[in-house]
Design a protein around this motif. Structure first.
Motif, PDB file in Angstrom:
ATOM      1  N   SER A 143       0.847  -1.193   0.000  1.00  0.00           N
ATOM      2  CA  SER A 143       0.000   0.000   0.000  1.00  0.00           C
ATOM      3  C   SER A 143       0.879   1.238   0.000  1.00  0.00           C
ATOM      4  CB  SER A 143      -0.924   0.009   1.220  1.00  0.00           C
ATOM      5  OG  SER A 143      -0.186   0.099   2.420  1.00  0.00           O
ATOM      6  N   TYR A 144       0.381   2.266  -0.622  1.00  0.00           N
ATOM      7  CA  TYR A 144       1.128   3.520  -0.730  1.00  0.00           C
ATOM      8  C   TYR A 144       0.153   4.671  -0.557  1.00  0.00           C
ATOM      9  CZ  TYR A 144       3.931   7.299  -2.696  1.00  0.00           C
ATOM     10  OH  TYR A 144       4.592   8.467  -2.881  1.00  0.00           O
ATOM     11  N   GLN A 145       0.462   5.532   0.409  1.00  0.00           N
ATOM     12  CA  GLN A 145      -0.423   6.661   0.680  1.00  0.00           C
ATOM     13  C   GLN A 145      -0.080   7.809  -0.257  1.00  0.00           C
ATOM     14  OE1 GLN A 145      -0.551   7.944   4.749  1.00  0.00           O
ATOM     15  NE2 GLN A 145      -1.833   9.722   4.324  1.00  0.00           N
ATOM     16  N   LEU A 146      -1.071   8.274  -0.983  1.00  0.00           N
ATOM     17  CA  LEU A 146      -0.882   9.423  -1.868  1.00  0.00           C
ATOM     18  C   LEU A 146      -0.948  10.695  -1.019  1.00  0.00           C
ATOM     19  CD1 LEU A 146      -3.145   8.380  -4.885  1.00  0.00           C
ATOM     20  CD2 LEU A 146      -0.678   8.094  -4.625  1.00  0.00           C
ATOM     21  N   ASP A 147       0.136  11.436  -1.016  1.00  0.00           N
ATOM     22  CA  ASP A 147       0.183  12.667  -0.210  1.00  0.00           C
ATOM     23  C   ASP A 147      -0.407  13.817  -1.011  1.00  0.00           C
ATOM     24  OD1 ASP A 147       0.765  14.194   2.023  1.00  0.00           O
ATOM     25  OD2 ASP A 147       2.823  14.608   1.385  1.00  0.00           O
ATOM     26  N   LEU A 148      -1.733  13.729  -1.241  1.00  0.00           N
ATOM     27  CA  LEU A 148      -2.392  14.675  -2.140  1.00  0.00           C
ATOM     28  C   LEU A 148      -2.394  16.090  -1.596  1.00  0.00           C
ATOM     29  CD1 LEU A 148      -5.444  12.540  -3.285  1.00  0.00           C
ATOM     30  CD2 LEU A 148      -3.193  12.759  -4.340  1.00  0.00           C
ATOM     31  N   PHE A 149      -2.507  16.236  -0.283  1.00  0.00           N
ATOM     32  CA  PHE A 149      -2.655  17.572   0.298  1.00  0.00           C
ATOM     33  C   PHE A 149      -1.458  17.964   1.169  1.00  0.00           C
ATOM     34  CE2 PHE A 149      -6.833  15.746  -0.462  1.00  0.00           C
ATOM     35  CZ  PHE A 149      -7.386  16.699  -1.298  1.00  0.00           C
ATOM     36  N   GLY A 150      -0.391  17.186   1.109  1.00  0.00           N
ATOM     37  CA  GLY A 150       0.844  17.574   1.770  1.00  0.00           C
ATOM     38  C   GLY A 150       0.923  17.267   3.245  1.00  0.00           C
ATOM     39  N   LYS A 151       0.080  16.350   3.737  1.00  0.00           N
ATOM     40  CA  LYS A 151       0.148  16.021   5.159  1.00  0.00           C
ATOM     41  C   LYS A 151       1.512  15.432   5.525  1.00  0.00           C
ATOM     42  CE  LYS A 151      -2.038  13.183   8.723  1.00  0.00           C
ATOM     43  NZ  LYS A 151      -3.137  12.238   9.025  1.00  0.00           N
ATOM     44  N   ILE A 152       1.985  14.505   4.691  1.00  0.00           N
ATOM     45  CA  ILE A 152       3.283  13.893   4.971  1.00  0.00           C
ATOM     46  C   ILE A 152       4.394  14.919   4.793  1.00  0.00           C
ATOM     47  CG2 ILE A 152       4.919  12.131   4.231  1.00  0.00           C
ATOM     48  CD1 ILE A 152       2.566  10.373   3.481  1.00  0.00           C
ATOM     49  N   ARG A 153       4.320  15.710   3.719  1.00  0.00           N
ATOM     50  CA  ARG A 153       5.360  16.704   3.476  1.00  0.00           C
ATOM     51  C   ARG A 153       5.446  17.715   4.615  1.00  0.00           C
ATOM     52  NH1 ARG A 153       3.353  15.909  -1.702  1.00  0.00           N
ATOM     53  NH2 ARG A 153       1.916  17.671  -1.578  1.00  0.00           N
ATOM     54  N   ARG A 154       4.287  18.169   5.098  1.00  0.00           N
ATOM     55  CA  ARG A 154       4.304  19.120   6.213  1.00  0.00           C
ATOM     56  C   ARG A 154       4.796  18.442   7.504  1.00  0.00           C
ATOM     57  NH1 ARG A 154       4.678  23.853   3.762  1.00  0.00           N
ATOM     58  NH2 ARG A 154       2.716  24.614   2.842  1.00  0.00           N
ATOM     59  N   GLY A 155       4.442  17.178   7.661  1.00  0.00           N
ATOM     60  CA  GLY A 155       4.942  16.466   8.841  1.00  0.00           C
ATOM     61  C   GLY A 155       6.450  16.321   8.833  1.00  0.00           C
ATOM     62  N   VAL A 156       7.002  15.998   7.659  1.00  0.00           N
ATOM     63  CA  VAL A 156       8.459  15.899   7.528  1.00  0.00           C
ATOM     64  C   VAL A 156       9.103  17.260   7.750  1.00  0.00           C
ATOM     65  CG1 VAL A 156      10.336  15.409   5.916  1.00  0.00           C
ATOM     66  CG2 VAL A 156       8.350  13.901   6.020  1.00  0.00           C
ATOM     67  N   GLU A 157       8.474  18.297   7.226  1.00  0.00           N
ATOM     68  CA  GLU A 157       8.985  19.652   7.403  1.00  0.00           C
ATOM     69  C   GLU A 157       9.019  20.026   8.891  1.00  0.00           C
ATOM     70  OE1 GLU A 157       7.682  24.228   6.161  1.00  0.00           O
ATOM     71  OE2 GLU A 157       6.829  22.511   5.087  1.00  0.00           O
ATOM     72  N   ALA A 158       7.940  19.720   9.607  1.00  0.00           N
ATOM     73  CA  ALA A 158       7.886  20.021  11.038  1.00  0.00           C
ATOM     74  C   ALA A 158       8.924  19.227  11.812  1.00  0.00           C
ATOM     75  CB  ALA A 158       6.487  19.740  11.579  1.00  0.00           C
ATOM     76  N   ALA A 159       9.057  17.938  11.498  1.00  0.00           N
ATOM     77  CA  ALA A 159      10.033  17.105  12.206  1.00  0.00           C
ATOM     78  C   ALA A 159      11.459  17.556  11.915  1.00  0.00           C
ATOM     79  CB  ALA A 159       9.858  15.642  11.805  1.00  0.00           C
TER      80      ALA A 159
END
Length: 475
Positions: A143-159
């Motif tokens: 399975s692969y989550q599509l980061d359509l709205f940037g939740k993962i990208r923003r999470g990585v940015e915050a971390a």
């Protein structure tokens, strides 16, 4: 008909094209205090003769040219417990950053379930029971989550910003440890210097008491003269115990700062006979260099970046979550494992969406408020850094002025004391005049020794405010 089959695919591509990273993109706000031209200007107090505008060197304690101090700072960098805590916190923050980045990786799973038993005949609409037998169910899934709205990208940015803030916290711990070690060393040397001065004053007063006794025996004095001389002697002796305690407590602080028990601290490690003092003006740089150098400001700015990214994380929760999944395997009787009629597979998206509620919007507002608080904290630290530095420079410069005045006064007191003793021996002045001159000299010696120690302490406080010492620790 073929176009109708591909219509869902075209619709999905259109949705993907319309998606983006939600939440604000981070940049230092224009209204932030660090953006003000006055914050980066030369220091208002930098025109003092004891200061110069040259850049602060990375290892400021080496300006004292004291091998014992250099060795103690090196030991503190190697074994201080606060540094160990900060290093562990940094390692944890980096692990959290890796965990956040891992959310973008495909998730691969595997299952295997051999079994022996009987299936329900009624569930299959059969009147007779089925025979007992072996069965299997095995497969893999991706399975692969599509980061359509940037939740993962923003999470990585915050971390990532949190990790940088933890690194700044480690640098801040180095700054504090270096300054605390230097201050403890200065206190130990200052106590030793003041103790030497106090003991010399006691020795001189003891000689004066003996001289007074001889004069009394020769019929040239009174018992009152001797009592006053002995009272002065005991007052001078009373200054010694606090100085002994100050020196020992400074030694205990150095032991703790270097990661050792008090009994493990050798006297030879504090090899100073005078208070460390710079022979040249202190290099302070300017406001711009200060704001770039101080780790607490860097950490606060990274915390602001992390808070800003979390607005995007909270906002993305208001939108659908889409994952692509692929599964394949084999199910059926155990003897049919891998047979063509036992194979199965599926491919498709999984869309989940909880319609936005007041709680979801409240989480966005909460993240926005946290960002506003982080900006206010950042501004406060910037202004406080400038205040601390200006204050430290002013206090240091004025203590130097006081030290010079005390030194001049001590020289005059020493001259007056010598003259009074000669006049007393010649019988031209009374005992009280001599006693007063000696008392003034002892007070002057003590005040000058204390001021010498304070000058060194104020220097360390200035270096701490300047925020140096974290670059290439121990190098």
């Amino acid at each position: 008909m073929r176009r109708l089959i591909h219509l869902p695919l075209y619709a999905s591509l259109a949705v993907l094209a319309a998606c983006g990273t939600v939440g604000p993109d981070y940049r230092v706000p224009e209204e932030a205090a660090i953006q003000r031209p006055a914050a980066a200007a030369p220091f208002a107090s930098a025109d003092e003769p004891a200061l110069r505008g040259e850049p602060l060197p990375p290892h400021w304690w080496r300006l004292y040219r004291d091998a014992s101090l250099d060795a103690l700072v090196g030991k503190a960098f190697a074994a201080n417990t606060d540094l160990r805590v900060a290093a562990a916190n940094l390692a944890r923050a980096r692990a959290v950053q890796q965990e956040a980045a891992g959310a973008a990786d495909p998730v691969i799973g595997a299952t295997g379930a051999p079994a022996y038993g009987r299936a329900s005949a009624a569930a299959k609409g059969l009147p007779q029971p089925l025979a007992d037998g072996y069965s299997h169910d095995a497969g893999i899934s991706v399975s692969y989550q599509l980061d359509l709205f940037g939740k993962i990208r923003r999470g990585v940015e915050a971390a990532g910003a949190d990790s940088a803030a933890a690194e700044a916290a480690l640098d801040l711990a180095r700054v504090t440890v270096a300054a605390d070690t230097a201050r403890a060393y200065v206190d130990a040397c200052g106590a030793r210097h003041q103790l030497d001065v106090a003991r010399r004053s006691v020795e001189l007063q003891q000689r004066f008491v003996e001289m007074t006794g001889r004069r009394i025996r020769a019929g040239r004095g009174t018992a009152l003269d001797e009592a006053r001389a002995r009272a002065q002697l005991e007052q001078l002796r009373a200054a010694i115990p606090p100085l002994l305690a100050q020196g020992r407590t400074a030694r205990f602080r150095l032991a703790a700062l270097t990661g050792r028990a008090p009994a493990e601290m050798a006297d030879s490690e504090i090899a100073c006979t005078a208070v460390p003092r710079l022979a040249q003006p202190v290099p302070v740089g300017d406001g711009a260099a200060l704001l770039r150098r101080r780790p607490d400001l860097r950490g606060a700015e990274r915390s602001l970046a992390a808070a800003t990214a979390r607005i995007g994380v909270a906002t993305s929760e208001l939108y659908p979550s889409v994952s692509l999944g692929l599964s394949a395997g084999s199910s059926g009787a155990l003897d049919r494992l891998g047979a063509g009629n036992a194979l199965r597979w599926s491919l498709g998206p999984l869309v989940s969406w909880t319609l936005p509620t007041r709680a979801g919007h409240a989480r966005v507002a909460e993240a926005e408020s946290a960002t506003a608080a982080a900006l206010a904290r950042f501004d406060g630290l910037v202004l406080n850094a400038l205040r601390e530095t200006e204050t430290a420079m002013t206090v240091y410069a004025r203590e130097l002025d006081r030290n010079a005045a005390l030194r001049a006064a001590q020289e005059q007191s020493a001259l007056a004391a010598r003259q009074s003793h000669r006049l007393y021996e010649a019988g031209k002045i009374d005992f009280l005049a001599v006693l007063d001159a000696d008392r003034t000299l002892a007070a002057g010696d003590s005040a000058l020794a204390a001021s010498d120690a304070q000058v060194a302490a104020d220097q360390v406080a200035l270096f701490l405010a300047l925020g140096g010492g974290w670059e290439q620790p121990g190098g």
